[in-house]
Scaffold this motif. Structure first.
Motif, short mmCIF file in Angstrom:
data_model
loop_
_atom_site.label_atom_id
_atom_site.label_comp_id
_atom_site.label_asym_id
_atom_site.label_seq_id
_atom_site.Cartn_x
_atom_site.Cartn_y
_atom_site.Cartn_z
N TYR A 1 0.75 -1.30 -0.13
CA TYR A 1 -0.09 -0.05 -0.12
C TYR A 1 0.91 1.19 0.02
N SER B 1 -7.46 -3.79 1.68
CA SER B 1 -8.87 -3.56 1.95
C SER B 1 -9.51 -2.62 0.93
N GLY B 2 -10.69 -2.78 0.78
CA GLY B 2 -11.44 -1.97 -0.08
C GLY B 2 -11.34 -0.41 -0.06
N LYS B 3 -10.99 -0.03 1.04
CA LYS B 3 -10.72 1.37 1.27
C LYS B 3 -9.56 1.84 0.79
N GLN B 4 -8.27 0.75 0.91
CA GLN B 4 -7.09 1.13 0.38
C GLN B 4 -7.05 0.98 -1.20
N LEU B 5 -7.85 0.07 -1.82
CA LEU B 5 -7.85 0.21 -3.10
C LEU B 5 -8.81 1.45 -3.50
N ALA B 6 -9.73 1.92 -2.93
CA ALA B 6 -10.16 3.08 -3.40
C ALA B 6 -9.50 4.15 -3.16
N ASP B 7 -8.56 4.26 -1.99
CA ASP B 7 -7.76 5.46 -1.92
C ASP B 7 -6.75 5.50 -3.18
N ASP C 1 -7.14 4.16 -6.17
CA ASP C 1 -7.86 4.50 -7.19
C ASP C 1 -7.93 6.07 -7.29
N ALA C 2 -8.04 6.54 -6.34
CA ALA C 2 -8.40 8.20 -6.25
C ALA C 2 -7.02 9.03 -6.39
N LYS D 1 -6.21 8.80 -10.05
CA LYS D 1 -6.89 9.79 -10.96
C LYS D 1 -6.17 11.06 -10.56
#
Length: 85
Positions: free
Chosen positions: A48, A69-75, A77-78, A81
C-alpha cells in the motif's frame, strides 16, 4: 524479477531499470531510474505504501499482492486519478 525477465524475452521492449529491497528508499530509486511502471510483489503490509509512493511519483503501478482492503483500493484509485497514472 523472473516474470520480468520472461516478459523481456517474450516482448523485447521490457527493460528492468531497477530493483528495490526492503531497506531501500523507494522514492529515491524511482527518482533515479524514472520507470514507466512499478511491478510490486511485496506483502500487503508494504504494498500500500509502495503504491502510494509510486503513484505520487507519476509511475503506473501493478500490484501483485493480495490483502488490500476496499478502502485502500479506493484510496489508490483516487490517487491514480489525481496523478493521472
Amino acid at each position: 524479477v523472473h516474470a520480468l525477465a520472461q516478459a523481456q524475452a517474450t516482448y523485447g521492449d521490457v527493460t528492468l531499470v531497477g530493483e528495490v529491497h526492503r531497506d531501500d528508499d523507494l522514492a529515491a530509486v524511482l527518482a533515479q531510474t524514472r520507470p514507466d511502471v512499478l511491478v510490486d510483489f511485496t506483502l500487503p503490509e508494504a504494498v500500500y505504501q509502495n503504491a502510494q509512493t509510486a503513484i505520487q511519483a507519476g509511475v503506473a503501478t501493478v500490484i501483485g499482492a493480495t490483502g488490500l482492503s476496499g478502502k485502500q483500493l479506493a484510496d489508490l484509485d483516487a490517487l491514480c486519478k489525481a496523478h493521472h497514472t
